[in-house]
Design a protein around this motif. Structure first.
Motif, mmCIF file in Angstrom:
data_model
loop_
_atom_site.group_PDB
_atom_site.id
_atom_site.type_symbol
_atom_site.label_atom_id
_atom_site.label_comp_id
_atom_site.label_asym_id
_atom_site.label_seq_id
_atom_site.Cartn_x
_atom_site.Cartn_y
_atom_site.Cartn_z
ATOM 1 N N SER A 104 29.249 23.745 -10.550
ATOM 2 C CA SER A 104 30.321 23.690 -9.554
ATOM 3 C C SER A 104 30.005 22.648 -8.479
ATOM 4 N N ALA A 105 28.732 22.546 -8.104
ATOM 5 C CA ALA A 105 28.328 21.537 -7.122
ATOM 6 C C ALA A 105 28.577 20.137 -7.659
ATOM 7 N N ASN A 155 32.134 19.260 -7.206
ATOM 8 C CA ASN A 155 32.385 18.828 -5.832
ATOM 9 C C ASN A 155 31.930 17.394 -5.602
ATOM 10 N N SER A 198 34.554 16.173 -2.348
ATOM 11 C CA SER A 198 34.902 17.182 -1.359
ATOM 12 C C SER A 198 34.490 18.557 -1.878
ATOM 13 N N TYR A 199 34.426 19.528 -0.988
ATOM 14 C CA TYR A 199 33.981 20.868 -1.365
ATOM 15 C C TYR A 199 35.179 21.710 -1.793
ATOM 16 N N GLU A 200 35.430 21.734 -3.094
ATOM 17 C CA GLU A 200 36.573 22.457 -3.644
ATOM 18 C C GLU A 200 36.146 23.684 -4.445
ATOM 19 N N SER A 253 30.266 27.034 -4.606
ATOM 20 C CA SER A 253 28.920 26.712 -5.093
ATOM 21 C C SER A 253 27.903 27.299 -4.130
ATOM 22 N N CYS A 256 40.509 21.652 -10.364
ATOM 23 C CA CYS A 256 40.701 20.931 -9.106
ATOM 24 C C CYS A 256 40.928 19.460 -9.437
ATOM 25 N N ASP A 284 36.233 23.475 -13.993
ATOM 26 C CA ASP A 284 34.968 24.195 -13.886
ATOM 27 C C ASP A 284 35.081 25.461 -14.719
ATOM 28 N N LEU A 302 29.115 13.071 -0.406
ATOM 29 C CA LEU A 302 29.502 13.344 -1.786
ATOM 30 C C LEU A 302 30.141 12.126 -2.446
#
Length: 223
Positions: free
Chosen positions: A23-24, A27, A32-34, A37, A51, A74, A187
């Motif tokens: 998952s990281a 992102n 971006s942090y979607e 994680s 996403c 994911d 990121l």
């Protein structure tokens, strides 16, 4: 509506074991942090999640600036801490049918670089789980590159002494792999090199996707 010829879409499937950084990695690719994680004693992702990201002027195509659109799926880890293998398989199959009707452009396996790779890992990764010819679309991402840098180790040298099972897996991916820093503060900077490689992979496949057929649990080449 006529599709924009200077807009390229990549459908990316993420696979990996629990706490691999799957998952990281999603992102990182999105910048971006979607995806959720976090550290956990068990699997965090319980069901497939899609996403999307859009990167204007990402590359040049036909002499013009082109936009890259990424759709990242994911998936629950395999083996999962709480779900049966059949449940994970069915969830992925249903998500592919619903979300990726055009097909897949990249199958990304996420592995931790700081955890020993075993024969059992290799068996799990052979994904009887998915049942399709993935080699031309297969890419490996090693997470936690930062752990090696902290100790002054070079991952390329470590791979030369990797277990046989990992070397076989790398051969299956035609030695396509990339290392990511799992704690990178920016990121976008960490994700762009990976996206460039996945775009190159799609170009090598002449933008042909792997099409998922609902009548059979397999993916086949389509244009």
């Amino acid at each position: 509506m006529t599709p924009d010829i200077n807009e390229v879409h990549l459908n990316i499937l993420l696979l990996g074991r629990p706490q691999s950084g799957k998952s990281a990695t999603g992102n990182i690719l999105l910048g971006s942090y979607e995806f959720e994680s976090r550290l956990s004693l068990g699997s965090v992702t319980q069901s497939c999640e899609l996403c999307q990201g859009r990167f204007s002027s990402f590359f040049r195509r036909n002499g013009r600036e082109a936009t890259l659109c990424v759709n990242i799926l994911d998936t629950p880890a395999f083996p999962h801490s709480y779900l049966k293998a059949s449940e994970v398989k069915n969830d992925i199959h249903e998500a592919l049918l619903e979300k990726f009707q055009r097909g897949l452009d990249a199958v990304v396996l996420v592995l931790r670089a700081d955890v020993a790779f075993s024969e059992e890992d290799f068996k799990c990764i052979q994904l009887e789980l998915l049942d399709f010819e993935w080699r031309n679309y297969f890419y490996i991402i090693f997470t936690h590159h930062d752990r090696f840098e902290e100790n002054g180790l070079k991952l390329e040298e470590q791979l030369s002494n990797a277990p046989r099972a990992l070397k076989v897996l790398l051969e299956s991916a035609k030695n396509r792999y990339h290392f990511v820093n799992s704690v990178a503060p920016w990121l976008h900077a960490e994700g762009r090199p990976v996206l460039e490689k996945l775009l190159s992979l799609s170009q090598q496949n002449k933008y042909k996707s792997l099409k998922f057929k609902p009548s059979a649990s397999s993916l086949q080449h389509t244009g």
